[in-house]
Design a protein around this motif. Structure first.
Motif, PDB file in Angstrom:
ATOM      1  N   ASP A   8       0.835  -1.198   0.000  1.00 62.29           N
ATOM      2  CA  ASP A   8       0.000   0.000   0.000  1.00 62.29           C
ATOM      3  C   ASP A   8       0.873   1.252   0.000  1.00 62.29           C
ATOM      4  N   GLU A  17      -6.002  15.909   5.554  1.00 63.79           N
ATOM      5  CA  GLU A  17      -6.556  14.873   4.680  1.00 63.79           C
ATOM      6  C   GLU A  17      -6.637  15.372   3.239  1.00 63.79           C
ATOM      7  N   ARG A  54      -8.649   2.232  -2.943  1.00 56.19           N
ATOM      8  CA  ARG A  54      -9.360   3.092  -1.993  1.00 56.19           C
ATOM      9  C   ARG A  54      -8.330   3.724  -1.063  1.00 56.19           C
ATOM     10  N   THR A  55      -8.736   4.730  -0.333  1.00 58.49           N
ATOM     11  CA  THR A  55      -7.852   5.393   0.622  1.00 58.49           C
ATOM     12  C   THR A  55      -8.474   5.372   2.011  1.00 58.49           C
ATOM     13  N   THR A  56      -7.621   5.260   3.010  1.00 59.05           N
ATOM     14  CA  THR A  56      -8.052   5.357   4.408  1.00 59.05           C
ATOM     15  C   THR A  56      -7.080   6.290   5.132  1.00 59.05           C
ATOM     16  N   PHE A  57      -7.496   6.763   6.298  1.00 57.99           N
ATOM     17  CA  PHE A  57      -6.662   7.679   7.076  1.00 57.99           C
ATOM     18  C   PHE A  57      -6.468   7.139   8.493  1.00 57.99           C
ATOM     19  N   ARG A  58      -5.270   7.386   9.027  1.00 62.63           N
ATOM     20  CA  ARG A  58      -4.993   7.115  10.436  1.00 62.63           C
ATOM     21  C   ARG A  58      -4.615   8.437  11.087  1.00 62.63           C
ATOM     22  N   HIS A  59      -5.265   8.760  12.200  1.00 60.82           N
ATOM     23  CA  HIS A  59      -5.083  10.058  12.850  1.00 60.82           C
ATOM     24  C   HIS A  59      -4.350   9.893  14.167  1.00 60.82           C
ATOM     25  N   ASP A 106      -8.628  10.336  17.434  1.00 62.55           N
ATOM     26  CA  ASP A 106      -9.835  10.098  16.642  1.00 62.55           C
ATOM     27  C   ASP A 106     -10.509  11.434  16.309  1.00 62.55           C
ATOM     28  N   LEU A 165      -2.099   8.778   5.325  1.00 61.86           N
ATOM     29  CA  LEU A 165      -2.940   8.241   4.254  1.00 61.86           C
ATOM     30  C   LEU A 165      -2.429   6.865   3.856  1.00 61.86           C
ATOM     31  N   ARG A 166      -3.331   5.939   3.710  1.00 64.19           N
ATOM     32  CA  ARG A 166      -3.004   4.623   3.157  1.00 64.19           C
ATOM     33  C   ARG A 166      -3.803   4.432   1.872  1.00 64.19           C
ATOM     34  N   VAL A 223      -4.759   1.819  -0.718  1.00 63.73           N
ATOM     35  CA  VAL A 223      -4.775   0.359  -0.850  1.00 63.73           C
ATOM     36  C   VAL A 223      -4.612  -0.014  -2.318  1.00 63.73           C
TER      37      VAL A 223
END
Length: 283
Positions: A89, A118, A134-139, A157, A199-200, A202
């Motif tokens: 990723d 973001e 797709r994209t996901t976020f870690r905060h 969060d 940001l990840r 995938v």
């Protein structure tokens, strides 16, 4: 080179070679323990991935010294990095400095900063035309007790910030501090230094092919080796001849085109369904 080293020190070739390996393992041990201590984690919770041309040769020795119970040797150690490069990723981090005491910070404003980070990361994906499914976020947030010169990253969060929930942030920080350093002070003032968003992206995975069930590991020969300061007789196996469920008991050498795998005495290697070797202590 090792022969010259042996001649200079009056050692046998076997003794000199083992000394070179032990120095390499000692250096890796020092680096490993520093990382483990910094992260505040227990090595018994992890497996060591031995890859490249030399990793599978010293992996079990290093794992034994560090206290890692399992060594994972991929099916093709020499090309593991290339496989990772085409399937991993996409990760990118954005950071915003927001230095201030937590009890004085405007959490709603920080939630806005998170959303801005973001948007920056999504713009970066578009600008570089990176193809992702797709994209996901870690905060997260870098936090510390007031007066400390170092900080630790804790979850942040977006719902906590948007809802003004300082209690959840403080709880996450104290818990992380306790885990890393062994103590926490719930009554001490806390400050936030940075906001972080990762940001990840995938990406599609390369399908892994399962190997056929084994019929029992069969040695192709034996070789005299030098281990732990004394000679030993090691059984030799061809990696391509091992199937799912086959088991190799050390001392043993598993040969393949891109590396040599050492299974020390007291260890055993088992082949999983994808052809990877899992080396563990028998006792």
């Amino acid at each position: 080179a090792i022969q010259r080293f042996a001649d200079r020190l009056g050692m046998s070739l076997h003794e000199a070679a083992e000394s070179v390996v032990r120095v390499a393992v000692s250096n890796m041990y020092a680096a490993f323990t520093k990382i483990l201590s910094r992260a505040g984690v227990d090595p018994r919770d992890f497996a060591l991935v031995a890859f490249g041309g030399a990793g599978p040769l010293v992996g079990s020795l290093l794992a034994r010294d560090v206290g890692i119970p399992t060594v994972f040797v991929p099916r093709a150690p020499g090309t593991l990095c290339a496989l990772g490069a085409i399937t991993t990723d996409i990760l990118n981090d954005a950071v915003r400095t927001v230095h201030g005491r937590l009890d004085a910070l405007d959490l709603a404003a920080l939630a806005g900063e998170q959303r801005a980070l973001e948007r920056e990361l999504l713009a970066w994906v578009d600008a570089h035309r990176i193809a992702v499914e797709r994209t996901t976020f870690r905060h997260g947030a870098d936090m510390r007790y007031v007066g400390q010169s170092y900080e630790i990253e804790v979850p942040a969060d977006p719902a906590w910030l948007a809802g003004g929930d300082r209690g959840r942030l403080l709880e996450a920080f104290h818990r992380a501090h306790e885990r890393v350093f062994g103590h926490a002070d719930p009554h001490a003032p806390v400050e936030m230094v940075n906001l972080r968003v990762q940001l990840r992206g995938v990406r599609p995975r390369v399908p892994l092919v399962e190997v056929a069930a084994g019929t029992g590991a069969k040695a192709t020969g034996a070789r005299r080796v030098w281990l732990e300061g004394r000679p030993a007789q090691a059984q030799v196996y061809e990696r391509a001849g091992l199937g799912r469920g086959d088991r190799v008991v050390g001392p043993a050498i598993v040969e393949q085109a891109d590396t040599t795998v050492l299974v020390p005495a007291g260890d055993a290697a088992t082949v999983d369904r994808f052809g990877n070797l899992l080396i563990r202590r028998e006792a």
